[in-house]
Design a protein around this motif. Structure first.
Motif, PDB file in Angstrom:
ATOM      1  N   SER A 199       0.831  -1.209   0.000  1.00 37.00           N
ATOM      2  CA  SER A 199       0.000   0.000   0.000  1.00 37.00           C
ATOM      3  C   SER A 199       0.865   1.259   0.000  1.00 37.00           C
ATOM      4  O   SER A 199       0.564   2.223  -0.710  1.00 37.00           O
ATOM      5  CB  SER A 199      -0.935   0.007   1.214  1.00 37.00           C
ATOM      6  N   VAL A 200       1.930   1.259   0.785  1.00 34.67           N
ATOM      7  CA  VAL A 200       2.854   2.393   0.810  1.00 34.67           C
ATOM      8  C   VAL A 200       3.464   2.601  -0.575  1.00 34.67           C
ATOM      9  O   VAL A 200       3.557   3.727  -1.075  1.00 34.67           O
ATOM     10  CB  VAL A 200       3.948   2.184   1.885  1.00 34.67           C
ATOM     11  N   SER A 201       3.850   1.516  -1.201  1.00 35.87           N
ATOM     12  CA  SER A 201       4.413   1.588  -2.547  1.00 35.87           C
ATOM     13  C   SER A 201       3.412   2.208  -3.524  1.00 35.87           C
ATOM     14  O   SER A 201       3.781   3.052  -4.353  1.00 35.87           O
ATOM     15  CB  SER A 201       4.804   0.179  -3.015  1.00 35.87           C
ATOM     16  N   LEU A 202       2.163   1.826  -3.432  1.00 38.44           N
ATOM     17  CA  LEU A 202       1.133   2.370  -4.320  1.00 38.44           C
ATOM     18  C   LEU A 202       0.875   3.848  -4.041  1.00 38.44           C
ATOM     19  O   LEU A 202       0.618   4.632  -4.966  1.00 38.44           O
ATOM     20  CB  LEU A 202      -0.156   1.556  -4.186  1.00 38.44           C
ATOM     21  N   ILE A 203       0.944   4.246  -2.780  1.00 36.76           N
ATOM     22  CA  ILE A 203       0.771   5.665  -2.435  1.00 36.76           C
ATOM     23  C   ILE A 203       1.907   6.488  -3.028  1.00 36.76           C
ATOM     24  O   ILE A 203       1.677   7.564  -3.600  1.00 36.76           O
ATOM     25  CB  ILE A 203       0.669   5.845  -0.897  1.00 36.76           C
ATOM     26  N   TYR A 204       3.139   5.988  -2.917  1.00 38.19           N
ATOM     27  CA  TYR A 204       4.264   6.678  -3.563  1.00 38.19           C
ATOM     28  C   TYR A 204       4.052   6.762  -5.070  1.00 38.19           C
ATOM     29  O   TYR A 204       4.379   7.774  -5.700  1.00 38.19           O
ATOM     30  CB  TYR A 204       5.594   5.970  -3.271  1.00 38.19           C
TER      31      TYR A 204
END
Length: 140
Positions: free
Chosen positions: A101-106
């Motif tokens: 999820s963090v990767s997708l937010i970035y």
């Protein structure tokens, strides 16, 4: 939770990392092109583009790191489940989902900056057209 649950993420994470690598390669090409242009002629828009490219590189690095971390945790989750360490496997899988999820937010953040960079480029082209006296069709 079974061993196949984290395994379902493998193709998705792999494709995501491939997309991130492609983004990185495009950024590298843009930077090389911009560097060539800057050597030949100094343009005001280049300074703004350089700032945006630096931000995009930083975000691309972060999203790749988070994606790889997610992939690693997913693998460790499967290994824990293979060893019948169900709670450990579930926790690792949960953290893997958070990292993804963090990767997708970035990635979303980088897309926003990418759009801004395109607008900077369009503003520069529009300014050049106005300076040359050409008419802009404003149908947008």
């Amino acid at each position: 939770m079974t061993l196949t649950t984290p395994a379902l993420l493998f193709p998705a994470i792999s494709l995501l990392l491939l997309a991130y690598t492609n983004r990185f390669l495009v950024l590298a090409q843009l930077i090389r092109k911009l560097a060539d242009e800057e050597r030949n002629q100094h343009q005001e828009a280049n300074a703004r583009q350089i700032l945006l490219l630096r931000q995009r590189i930083s975000l691309t690095k972060r999203m790749q790191l988070a994606g790889v971390f997610s992939f690693l945790l997913c693998t460790l989750s499967m290994f824990a489940l293979f060893l019948s360490l169900e709670l450990t496997g579930m926790v690792l899988f949960g953290i893997s989902l958070v990292a993804l999820s963090v990767s997708l937010i970035y990635s979303l953040w980088e897309i926003q900056i990418s759009t801004n960079a395109l607008n900077v480029q369009l503003q520069d082209v529009e300014a050049q057209l106005r300076a040359s006296g050409k008419h802009l069709g404003g149908d947008a």
